[in-house]
Design an enzyme around this catalytic site. Structure first.
Site, short mmCIF file in Angstrom:
data_model
loop_
_atom_site.label_atom_id
_atom_site.label_comp_id
_atom_site.label_asym_id
_atom_site.label_seq_id
_atom_site.Cartn_x
_atom_site.Cartn_y
_atom_site.Cartn_z
N ALA A 239 0.87 -1.17 0.00
CA ALA A 239 0.00 0.00 0.00
C ALA A 239 0.91 1.23 0.00
O ALA A 239 2.06 1.16 0.44
CB ALA A 239 -0.89 -0.02 1.23
N GLY B 266 0.68 -5.01 0.97
CA GLY B 266 -0.53 -5.04 0.15
C GLY B 266 -0.29 -5.64 -1.23
O GLY B 266 -1.22 -6.19 -1.84
N GLU C 112 -0.55 -9.27 -0.67
CA GLU C 112 -1.97 -9.55 -0.38
C GLU C 112 -2.81 -9.49 -1.65
O GLU C 112 -3.75 -10.28 -1.83
CB GLU C 112 -2.48 -8.56 0.67
N GLU D 259 4.71 -5.31 7.16
CA GLU D 259 3.95 -4.28 7.88
C GLU D 259 4.45 -4.06 9.30
O GLU D 259 4.43 -2.94 9.81
CB GLU D 259 2.46 -4.65 7.91
N1 CO8 Z 1 4.59 3.21 -0.60
C1 CO8 Z 1 4.99 4.39 -1.14
N2 CO8 Z 1 6.12 4.52 -1.84
C2 CO8 Z 1 6.90 3.43 -2.00
C3 CO8 Z 1 6.53 2.17 -1.47
C4 CO8 Z 1 5.31 2.08 -0.73
N3 CO8 Z 1 4.86 0.91 -0.21
N4 CO8 Z 1 7.50 1.28 -1.77
C5 CO8 Z 1 8.43 1.96 -2.48
N5 CO8 Z 1 8.06 3.24 -2.63
C6 CO8 Z 1 8.80 4.32 -3.33
C7 CO8 Z 1 10.01 4.76 -2.52
O1 CO8 Z 1 9.61 5.67 -1.53
C8 CO8 Z 1 10.86 5.38 -3.59
O2 CO8 Z 1 10.35 6.66 -3.88
P1 CO8 Z 1 11.36 7.94 -3.98
O3 CO8 Z 1 12.21 7.61 -5.17
O4 CO8 Z 1 10.42 9.08 -4.21
O5 CO8 Z 1 12.11 7.97 -2.71
C9 CO8 Z 1 10.59 4.51 -4.80
O6 CO8 Z 1 9.36 3.81 -4.53
C10 CO8 Z 1 11.66 3.46 -5.02
O7 CO8 Z 1 11.81 2.72 -3.81
P2 CO8 Z 1 13.24 2.51 -3.09
O8 CO8 Z 1 14.16 3.64 -3.41
O9 CO8 Z 1 12.98 2.22 -1.66
O10 CO8 Z 1 13.72 1.19 -3.86
P3 CO8 Z 1 14.71 0.09 -3.31
O11 CO8 Z 1 15.02 -0.77 -4.49
O12 CO8 Z 1 15.84 0.71 -2.57
O13 CO8 Z 1 13.87 -0.76 -2.23
C11 CO8 Z 1 11.90 -1.93 -1.41
C12 CO8 Z 1 12.76 -1.53 -2.63
C13 CO8 Z 1 12.69 -2.90 -0.51
C14 CO8 Z 1 10.68 -2.62 -1.94
C15 CO8 Z 1 11.54 -0.67 -0.59
O14 CO8 Z 1 11.00 0.31 -1.48
C16 CO8 Z 1 10.52 -0.90 0.48
O15 CO8 Z 1 10.85 -1.43 1.52
N6 CO8 Z 1 9.25 -0.51 0.26
C17 CO8 Z 1 8.19 -0.57 1.21
C18 CO8 Z 1 7.72 -2.00 1.39
C19 CO8 Z 1 6.64 -2.07 2.46
O16 CO8 Z 1 6.89 -1.84 3.62
N7 CO8 Z 1 5.40 -2.42 2.06
C20 CO8 Z 1 4.31 -2.55 2.96
C21 CO8 Z 1 3.49 -1.31 2.93
S1 CO8 Z 1 2.18 -1.33 4.15
C22 CO8 Z 1 0.97 -2.22 3.43
O17 CO8 Z 1 1.09 -2.66 2.32
C23 CO8 Z 1 -0.27 -2.44 4.20
C24 CO8 Z 1 -1.40 -2.98 3.30
C25 CO8 Z 1 -2.67 -3.07 4.05
C26 CO8 Z 1 -3.53 -1.85 3.88
C27 CO8 Z 1 -4.96 -2.19 4.12
C28 CO8 Z 1 -5.56 -1.32 5.21
C29 CO8 Z 1 -6.95 -1.77 5.61
#
Ligand code: CO8
Length: 258
Positions: free
Chosen positions: A66, A109, A112, A132
């Protein structure tokens, strides 16, 4: 069909392909993406010319979760009032067989969403996880439920409590994905499987999806009763008559999807 902001939609014969397309955010799922996927998938689901849906992302990410930036500052009462992300349930319930073709990250997400599909085909680059807990929350789109049903309690606890990623091989071994293929043949394989499914009678395939999903919802006795009733009911379809006639006549069936 490509009037969407966050996805690309195309048709290949009887297969509808939805490609998540927010490359700068690794296909993070914001509200717009949810609305786009839902609108496109619902249209494909209702279309008699479409017999299977493939949902995919990019080489680097199926979806990295998400959208944390969109979600982060919401309050508890915002989340409750909006019933945040509950509309994804509608996607999960669509009965046209849905295949997730996953390369790269399928996290939070994103994982999921893949699990909402009826089957997952993974590239050898795929990484699945429910990170998460590292953000101070727990999965909210089915991760604690569907992951546990897919891989069992031990591995689900391991993934959800540590937030670690699982590679494609472990995902296949654990029963989360049906096949792992080299990354460069992911779409060919997904389209081949989807094409095969789409060559079957659509309503029959839809009943098969519902029957398998019923296994997760009920007792064995009730599930067996449900299956038998559906089996009996299918004898009122034209496609059952065609399928069995074609076998007897030693020819290929020509399903009318009715
Ligand atoms: N949300 C927003 N932006 C994101 C997300 C995300 N989940 N994942 C990556 N991005 C963005 C980064 O912020 C970055 O943006 P910017 O260039 O502007 O800084 C761009 O994508 C590229 O990402 P990275 O530079 O981090 O790329 P890397 O190759 O270094 O890393 C990863 C890749 C490991 C995937 C890393 O991006 C990461 O850890 N991402 C987040 C993963 C995460 O924690 N996901 C879970 C999110 S919470 C969730 O999904 C809950 C769902 C349930 C909701 C339902 C509610 C009822």
């Amino acid at each position: 069909e490509n009037s969407y902001e966050t996805i690309l939609v195309r048709r290949e014969g009887r297969v509808g392909v939805i490609t998540l397309n927010r490359p700068k955010a690794l296909n993070a799922l914001n509200m717009q993406a949810m609305n786009d996927v839902l609108a496109a998938a619902t249209e494909l689901d209702r279309d008699a010319e479409i017999g299977a849906i493939v949902l995919t992302g990019s080489e680097k990410a199926f979806a990295a979760g998400a959208d944390i930036k969109e979600m982060g500052s919401k309050t508890g009462s915002d989340m409750y009032r909006e019933d945040f992300f509950s509309e994804w349930d509608t996607f999960a319930r669509l009965r046209t067989p849905k295949i997730a073709a996953v390369a790269g990250y399928a996290l939070g997400g994103g994982c999921e969403l893949a699990m909402m599909c009826d089957l997952i085909i993974a590239a050898d680059t795929a990484k699945f996880g429910q990170p998460e807990i590292t953000l101070g929350v727990i999965p909210g789109m089915g991760g604690t439920q569907r992951m546990t049903r897919a891989v069992g309690k031990a591995k689900a606890m391991d993934l959800i409590l540590t937030g670690r990623q699982m590679d494609a091989e472990e995902a296949e071994r654990s029963g989360l994905v049906s096949r792992v293929v080299p990354a460069d043949s992911l779409m060919d394989t997904a389209l081949e499987v989807a094409g095969k499914i789409a060559s079957m009678s659509k309503p029959v395939a839809q009943h098969a999806v519902e029957a398998v999903n019923t296994a997760y919802e009920t007792t064995l006795a009730t599930g067996l009763q449900y299956e038998r009733r559906v089996f009996h009911g299918l004898f009122s379809t034209a496609d059952q008559k065609e399928g069995m006639a074609a076998f007897t006549e030693k020819r290929k069936p020509n399903f009318s999807h009715e």
